[in-house]
Scaffold this active site. Structure first.
Site, PDB file in Angstrom:
ATOM      1  CG  ASP A  10      -1.694   1.225   1.424  1.00 25.46           C
ATOM      2  OD1 ASP A  10      -2.312   1.676   0.448  1.00 25.46           O
ATOM      3  OD2 ASP A  10      -1.690   1.772   2.551  1.00 25.46           O
ATOM      4  CG  ASP A  12      -1.594   7.918   0.464  1.00 27.80           C
ATOM      5  OD1 ASP A  12      -1.187   9.067   0.659  1.00 27.80           O
ATOM      6  OD2 ASP A  12      -1.896   7.477  -0.669  1.00 27.80           O
ATOM      7  CG  ASP A 187      -2.370   2.664   6.372  1.00 25.40           C
ATOM      8  OD1 ASP A 187      -2.733   3.739   6.871  1.00 25.40           O
ATOM      9  OD2 ASP A 187      -2.550   2.386   5.165  1.00 25.40           O
TER      10      ASP A 187
END
Length: 238
Positions: A10, A12, A187
């Site tokens: 991922d 961001d 996240d």
């Protein structure tokens, strides 16, 4: 450390810290160089899988974006080995933006982000509107037959049919990733589909953040921050 592994990252909140505004995020030269080394170390078995569009990733990552596999817009668009695949952009996304914009304009900290295949409402600077924002987004998504994706202090209406798990499974069917062990690092709740996919394929998920930060997770391991992720990746690239 990554022998016979494929790595899915991922962006961001995983490779870079979250920002109050999505357009404030930058990729420093150290990160770009790290991704290039990892891709070389893994013989191309690395992908960035993001809620951002591929066009946004190209602008942020620079030349390295042309070297690595990319899946953008939550698994709706892909570019790998010189081949691109994108869905049709439905007019309902423009309609969704028009219906959400008056709500966002009522709050100084709210931000509408129009993407290639999605419309996001960010409320990090005005968290008190979360309940109302989510209720509105659910209503619009139902009316316009769009997919709803909740994330950290944001909610996104997007083209149905894609998610990060779809992106992982798609890439894992092809060489050089086919037959390897997948690892997904993310996240947010938007990454749970990716964690589920790698678990099904015999791999592992790594959650970035504090335990329980986004509720229950399907990831088996934990790294505390993007800085910890980058330190771990530096070791893997050595």
């Amino acid at each position: 450390m990554l022998t016979n592994a494929s790595l899915f990252l991922d962006f961001d909140g995983t490779l870079v810290d979250l920002a109050d505004r999505p357009d404030e995020v930058v990729a420093d030269e150290e990160l770009r160089a790290l991704l290039a080394r990892l891709n070389l170390r893994l013989d191309g078995r690395m992908a960035v899988i993001s809620g951002r569009s591929i066009a946004q990733l190209d602008a942020i990552l620079g030349p390295v974006a042309q070297e690595v596999a990319l899946s953008g817009s939550h698994g709706c668009e892909h570019r790998w080995q010189g081949i691109s695949a994108q869905p049709h952009r439905p007019p309902t996304l423009d309609q969704a933006a028009e219906r959400i914009r008056p709500f966002a304009e009522r709050f100084a900290g709210a931000l509408i982000e129009e993407k290639s295949y999605g419309v996001a409402l960010h409320y990090r600077l005005c968290p008190e509107i979360e309940k109302e924002a989510v209720a509105l987004a659910w209503h619009v998504a139902r009316d316009l037959e769009l997919e709803l994706q909740e994330g950290k202090m944001m909610i996104e209406l997007r083209v149905p049919g894609g998610d990060k798990g779809v992106a992982v499974r798609r890439m894992m069917r092809l060489a050089p990733m086919k037959g390897t062990t997948p690892i997904f690092i993310g996240d947010d709740r938007t990454d749970e589909n990716g964690f589920e996919a790698v678990a099904e394929l015999g791999g592992a998920g790594i959650f970035v953040g504090k335990p329980g930060e986004t509720g229950e997770t399907g990831a088996q391991y934990l790294l505390e921050s993007p800085a910890a992720v980058r330190a771990w990746l530096e070791q893997a690239a050595a």
